[in-house]
Scaffold this motif. Structure first.
Motif, mmCIF file in Angstrom:
data_model
loop_
_atom_site.group_PDB
_atom_site.id
_atom_site.type_symbol
_atom_site.label_atom_id
_atom_site.label_comp_id
_atom_site.label_asym_id
_atom_site.label_seq_id
_atom_site.Cartn_x
_atom_site.Cartn_y
_atom_site.Cartn_z
ATOM 1 N N GLY A 1 0.811 -1.214 0.000
ATOM 2 C CA GLY A 1 0.000 0.000 0.000
ATOM 3 C C GLY A 1 0.843 1.262 0.000
ATOM 4 N N ARG A 2 1.963 1.218 0.720
ATOM 5 C CA ARG A 2 2.850 2.396 0.744
ATOM 6 C C ARG A 2 3.436 2.666 -0.629
ATOM 7 N NH1 ARG A 2 8.291 3.041 0.988
ATOM 8 N NH2 ARG A 2 8.637 0.812 1.337
ATOM 9 N N ILE A 3 3.909 1.630 -1.294
ATOM 10 C CA ILE A 3 4.469 1.807 -2.639
ATOM 11 C C ILE A 3 3.400 2.296 -3.608
ATOM 12 C CG2 ILE A 3 5.519 0.599 -4.596
ATOM 13 C CD1 ILE A 3 7.455 0.999 -2.329
ATOM 14 N N TRP A 4 2.181 1.768 -3.454
ATOM 15 C CA TRP A 4 1.085 2.155 -4.350
ATOM 16 C C TRP A 4 0.835 3.663 -4.284
ATOM 17 C CZ3 TRP A 4 -2.405 -1.194 -7.185
ATOM 18 C CH2 TRP A 4 -3.442 -0.509 -7.816
ATOM 19 N N ILE A 5 0.650 4.180 -3.071
ATOM 20 C CA ILE A 5 0.331 5.603 -2.952
ATOM 21 C C ILE A 5 1.552 6.474 -3.255
ATOM 22 C CG2 ILE A 5 0.849 5.869 -0.468
ATOM 23 C CD1 ILE A 5 -1.786 7.546 -0.353
ATOM 24 N N HIS A 6 2.734 5.961 -2.975
ATOM 25 C CA HIS A 6 3.942 6.716 -3.303
ATOM 26 C C HIS A 6 4.049 6.917 -4.809
ATOM 27 C CE1 HIS A 6 8.589 7.184 -2.967
ATOM 28 N NE2 HIS A 6 7.973 8.343 -2.928
ATOM 29 N N TYR A 7 3.762 5.865 -5.571
ATOM 30 C CA TYR A 7 3.833 5.974 -7.025
ATOM 31 C C TYR A 7 2.708 6.843 -7.580
ATOM 32 C CZ TYR A 7 7.824 3.058 -8.148
ATOM 33 O OH TYR A 7 9.105 2.586 -8.290
ATOM 34 N N THR A 8 1.584 6.891 -6.884
ATOM 35 C CA THR A 8 0.519 7.806 -7.302
ATOM 36 C C THR A 8 1.008 9.246 -7.219
ATOM 37 O OG1 THR A 8 -1.241 6.301 -6.580
ATOM 38 C CG2 THR A 8 -1.821 8.629 -6.793
ATOM 39 N N PHE A 9 1.712 9.561 -6.142
ATOM 40 C CA PHE A 9 2.228 10.918 -5.976
ATOM 41 C C PHE A 9 3.313 11.249 -7.003
ATOM 42 C CE2 PHE A 9 0.461 10.770 -1.588
ATOM 43 C CZ PHE A 9 -0.219 11.973 -1.617
#
Length: 244
Positions: A19-27
């Motif tokens: 989940g952390r990687i997912w939202i980081h890549y969204t940003f």
């Protein structure tokens, strides 16, 4: 490997960091496109603003680790609770802020500030779930890291892929709001796995079983028997000398 694959704490690390990687890549992947197409602001044309979130992340990653150490050393929180606090900070706060960004309108300065705070908070994970890899298995940190990375790095291509499907028209604010809502949901829901099963306690499988061959066992047994016989013989001799 079987112990790692069946370990809930190991899965908790892999799932929550997904989940952390997912939202980081969204940003970092969708962020510049959002500012260009919705806010009419080309972030790539301004080097200072482009680098601001990453400068803050660099400094904050050290700060978060320091704060985590203080909380543990001063007995304010247990190590497990510190790991959960830092992990929550790295996913729940950015998860809420990314939703807020979609409803800020054309407030460019406010959006950039929120964006920088969110990306900065993501680095708290280095004092959270990522540090738990060493906590739960210091002797097997390498295999546990490999297991967790196999799970969470899949988000590095799934996040842009799924967001790309949602964002068919990058000028449509509603589609961006859906993209941000999904990223928020992934970050927050995956964190619950760590909240339930995350720990800083060393797992039993961290210590591999000691194997010894039968010959060494027999040799040790015979040595013990000889030692006991010598002690018994010496005791009898001492008793006999006392009688004399």
């Amino acid at each position: 490997w079987k112990s790692i694959f069946t370990s809930l704490p190991a899965w908790a690390i892999g799932v929550t960091t997904f989940g952390r990687i997912w939202i980081h890549y969204t940003f970092i992947m969708q962020g510049p496109s959002f500012m260009k197409n919705i806010l009419n602001f080309d972030i790539q044309s301004n080097g200072i603003i482009s680098g601001l979130p990453f400068i803050c992340s660099y400094l904050a990653s050290v700060l978060f680790c320091y704060v985590a150490d203080v909380l543990v050393q001063e007995n304010i929180l247990s190590l497990t609770n510190v790991r959960k606090l830092m992990t929550a900070s790295s996913q729940i706060i950015p998860g809420l802020l990314v939703v807020l960004v979609g409803y800020m309108g054309k407030e460019i300065i406010t959006v950039i500030i929120i964006w920088s705070i969110a990306v900065t908070m993501i680095t708290a994970s280095y004092a959270g779930a990522m540090a738990s890899i060493v906590d739960i298995a210091p002797n097997l940190a390498g295999p546990v890291l490999a297991f967790a990375q196999t799970i969470h790095m899949s988000a590095s291509f799934l996040s842009p892929l799924v967001n790309g499907v949602i964002l068919k028209d990058q000028k449509d604010l509603h589609q961006w709001q859906q993209c941000f809502l999904l990223s928020s949901a992934v970050a927050i829901v995956t964190y619950t796995m760590f909240q339930l099963y995350g720990t800083a306690d060393i797992q039993s499988w961290n210590y591999p079983p000691v194997r010894c061959n039968s010959e060494s066992v027999e040799r040790e047994d015979s040595d013990d028997n000889e030692s006991s016989e010598k002690l018994q013989r010496k005791k009898l001799q001492d008793e006999a000398s006392e009688d004399n």
